[in-house]
Design a protein around this motif. Structure first.
Motif, PDB file in Angstrom:
ATOM      1  N   SER A  57       0.694  -1.307  -0.087  1.00 54.87           N
ATOM      2  CA  SER A  57       0.220   0.107  -0.086  1.00 54.87           C
ATOM      3  C   SER A  57       0.944   1.203  -0.070  1.00 54.87           C
ATOM      4  O   SER A  57       0.282   2.400  -0.321  1.00 54.87           O
ATOM      5  N   HIS A  58       2.241   1.072   0.386  1.00 51.94           N
ATOM      6  CA  HIS A  58       3.226   2.300   0.505  1.00 51.94           C
ATOM      7  C   HIS A  58       3.648   2.754  -0.949  1.00 51.94           C
ATOM      8  O   HIS A  58       4.159   3.849  -1.060  1.00 51.94           O
ATOM      9  N   LEU A  59       3.412   1.783  -1.853  1.00 51.31           N
ATOM     10  CA  LEU A  59       4.117   2.145  -3.137  1.00 51.31           C
ATOM     11  C   LEU A  59       3.486   3.327  -3.975  1.00 51.31           C
ATOM     12  O   LEU A  59       3.946   3.991  -4.708  1.00 51.31           O
ATOM     13  N   GLY A  60       2.231   3.794  -3.285  1.00 50.66           N
ATOM     14  CA  GLY A  60       1.562   4.700  -4.002  1.00 50.66           C
ATOM     15  C   GLY A  60       1.741   6.076  -3.388  1.00 50.66           C
ATOM     16  O   GLY A  60       1.112   7.088  -3.812  1.00 50.66           O
ATOM     17  N   GLY A  61       2.667   6.059  -2.381  1.00 57.79           N
ATOM     18  CA  GLY A  61       2.695   7.195  -1.543  1.00 57.79           C
ATOM     19  C   GLY A  61       3.428   8.503  -2.151  1.00 57.79           C
ATOM     20  O   GLY A  61       3.061   9.545  -1.988  1.00 57.79           O
TER      21      GLY A  61
ATOM     22  N   GLN B  90       8.445   7.206   2.401  1.00 54.85           N
ATOM     23  CA  GLN B  90       9.413   6.140   2.290  1.00 54.85           C
ATOM     24  C   GLN B  90       9.747   5.713   3.605  1.00 54.85           C
ATOM     25  O   GLN B  90       9.791   4.516   3.773  1.00 54.85           O
ATOM     26  N   TYR B  91       9.914   6.405   4.656  1.00 51.46           N
ATOM     27  CA  TYR B  91      10.215   6.119   5.952  1.00 51.46           C
ATOM     28  C   TYR B  91       9.057   5.253   6.769  1.00 51.46           C
ATOM     29  O   TYR B  91       9.437   4.296   7.361  1.00 51.46           O
ATOM     30  N   ILE B  92       8.071   5.438   6.300  1.00 53.93           N
ATOM     31  CA  ILE B  92       6.861   5.060   7.122  1.00 53.93           C
ATOM     32  C   ILE B  92       6.676   3.419   6.374  1.00 53.93           C
ATOM     33  O   ILE B  92       6.632   2.412   7.216  1.00 53.93           O
ATOM     34  N   ALA B  93       7.130   3.515   5.258  1.00 51.40           N
ATOM     35  CA  ALA B  93       7.124   2.105   4.541  1.00 51.40           C
ATOM     36  C   ALA B  93       8.360   1.123   4.834  1.00 51.40           C
ATOM     37  O   ALA B  93       8.291   0.003   5.230  1.00 51.40           O
ATOM     38  N   ILE B  94       9.323   1.716   5.264  1.00 47.01           N
ATOM     39  CA  ILE B  94      10.558   1.043   5.639  1.00 47.01           C
ATOM     40  C   ILE B  94      10.362   0.646   7.202  1.00 47.01           C
ATOM     41  O   ILE B  94      10.578  -0.517   7.504  1.00 47.01           O
ATOM     42  N   GLU B  95       9.607   1.366   7.975  1.00 42.52           N
ATOM     43  CA  GLU B  95       9.545   1.072   9.328  1.00 42.52           C
ATOM     44  C   GLU B  95       8.477  -0.049   9.270  1.00 42.52           C
ATOM     45  O   GLU B  95       8.729  -1.282  10.079  1.00 42.52           O
ATOM     46  N   ASN B  96       7.369  -0.024   8.592  1.00 42.75           N
ATOM     47  CA  ASN B  96       6.448  -1.388   8.198  1.00 42.75           C
ATOM     48  C   ASN B  96       7.359  -2.323   7.726  1.00 42.75           C
ATOM     49  O   ASN B  96       7.045  -3.710   8.169  1.00 42.75           O
ATOM     50  N   CYS B  97       8.182  -2.359   6.721  1.00 48.34           N
ATOM     51  CA  CYS B  97       8.750  -3.450   6.348  1.00 48.34           C
ATOM     52  C   CYS B  97       9.805  -4.155   7.465  1.00 48.34           C
ATOM     53  O   CYS B  97       9.809  -5.330   7.462  1.00 48.34           O
ATOM     54  N   ASN B  98      10.349  -3.335   8.260  1.00 48.61           N
ATOM     55  CA  ASN B  98      11.353  -3.769   9.299  1.00 48.61           C
ATOM     56  C   ASN B  98      10.448  -4.491  10.174  1.00 48.61           C
ATOM     57  O   ASN B  98      10.957  -5.573  10.676  1.00 48.61           O
TER      58      ASN B  98
ATOM     59  N   TYR C  47      12.398   1.034  -1.514  1.00 47.77           N
ATOM     60  CA  TYR C  47      12.039   2.442  -0.663  1.00 47.77           C
ATOM     61  C   TYR C  47      13.511   3.018  -0.295  1.00 47.77           C
ATOM     62  O   TYR C  47      13.551   4.333  -0.610  1.00 47.77           O
ATOM     63  N   TYR C  48      14.397   2.232   0.068  1.00 48.13           N
ATOM     64  CA  TYR C  48      16.022   2.792   0.367  1.00 48.13           C
ATOM     65  C   TYR C  48      16.662   3.329  -0.786  1.00 48.13           C
ATOM     66  O   TYR C  48      17.197   4.560  -0.647  1.00 48.13           O
ATOM     67  N   PHE C  49      16.372   2.774  -2.299  1.00 46.93           N
ATOM     68  CA  PHE C  49      16.901   3.158  -3.219  1.00 46.93           C
ATOM     69  C   PHE C  49      16.359   4.399  -3.743  1.00 46.93           C
ATOM     70  O   PHE C  49      17.037   5.337  -3.982  1.00 46.93           O
ATOM     71  N   ASN C  50      15.271   4.788  -3.599  1.00 44.38           N
ATOM     72  CA  ASN C  50      14.291   5.887  -3.644  1.00 44.38           C
ATOM     73  C   ASN C  50      14.931   6.977  -2.917  1.00 44.38           C
ATOM     74  O   ASN C  50      15.328   8.052  -3.432  1.00 44.38           O
ATOM     75  N   LEU C  51      15.242   6.743  -1.635  1.00 42.79           N
ATOM     76  CA  LEU C  51      15.643   7.787  -0.757  1.00 42.79           C
ATOM     77  C   LEU C  51      17.028   8.095  -1.083  1.00 42.79           C
ATOM     78  O   LEU C  51      17.303   9.450  -1.026  1.00 42.79           O
ATOM     79  N   VAL C  52      17.851   7.093  -1.293  1.00 42.44           N
ATOM     80  CA  VAL C  52      19.398   7.380  -1.310  1.00 42.44           C
ATOM     81  C   VAL C  52      19.534   8.220  -2.777  1.00 42.44           C
ATOM     82  O   VAL C  52      20.369   9.175  -2.777  1.00 42.44           O
TER      83      VAL C  52
END
Length: 193
Positions: A52-56, A112-120, A153-158
């Motif tokens: 669901s975070h892909l559309g963020g 991106q970071y909300i999605a990463i937290e959920n992935c973790n 998500y990390y790839f997008n952020l970096v």
């Protein structure tokens, strides 16, 4: 008088008895990590929720051409609007004069970071799940999806921000929320691993 004496004794009786057992509540709808990842269906739901975070990056204002991904295109000069940008964030992007409090930048960072937290959290939950909850193949499949999404998500952020905080465990206490920046090389190494 007899009525008053009975009332007083009843009142004292209520005061002297504890009602803590009566008032103790056991939540039935609140889920904790200990209560979750106990069935394969829960694992499926958790991993499906990560998508669901892909559309963020497509969130934004209601009008045409004002989603967050358009902001990136304005910065590169690839998007042209038939009329001027209506929000401060997009006016800054069009003039290539973006301020640090720009809400489009904040949105790109937060999604991106909300999605990463959920992935973790999903990765930790699946890895900590008891044996027999799901087959090893199912666990590997779900872990692969969660790792791939986190890497994306990390790839997008970096690419957008350069050095960023890189974290692979869920946040369980406030002290672990403030992290130092990792170099671009460290983030890419984490993505590849």
């Amino acid at each position: 008088m007899k009525k008053h004496i009975i009332t007083i004794f009843c009142g004292l009786g209520l005061l002297l008895t504890s009602c803590s057992d009566f008032l103790t509540e056991k939540p039935k709808t609140f889920l904790t990590p200990d209560d979750y990842f106990n069935t394969e269906n829960q694992m499926t739901a958790a991993v499906n929720g990560l998508y669901s975070h892909l559309g963020g990056i497509f969130n934004g204002e209601i009008e045409v051409g004002s989603a967050n991904y358009n902001f990136i295109e304005y910065m590169g000069g690839y998007t042209v609007r038939p009329r001027s940008a209506t929000t401060q964030a997009f006016m800054q992007a069009r003039s290539l004069n973006v301020k640090e409090d720009n809400n489009a930048i904040l949105g790109l960072w937060q999604y991106q970071y909300i999605a990463i937290e959920n992935c973790n959290s999903v990765i930790a939950g699946i890895e900590a799940s008891e044996e027999g909850v799901a087959s090893e193949d199912v666990k590997k499949k779900y872990l692969g999806e969660a790792y791939a999404l986190r890497a994306y998500y990390y790839f997008n952020l970096v690419r957008l921000f350069g050095p960023i905080p890189y974290k692979t465990t869920p946040t369980t206490e406030l002290a672990s929320a403030q992290l130092p920046l990792n170099s671009i090389e460290e983030v890419y190494a984490g993505i590849e691993s």
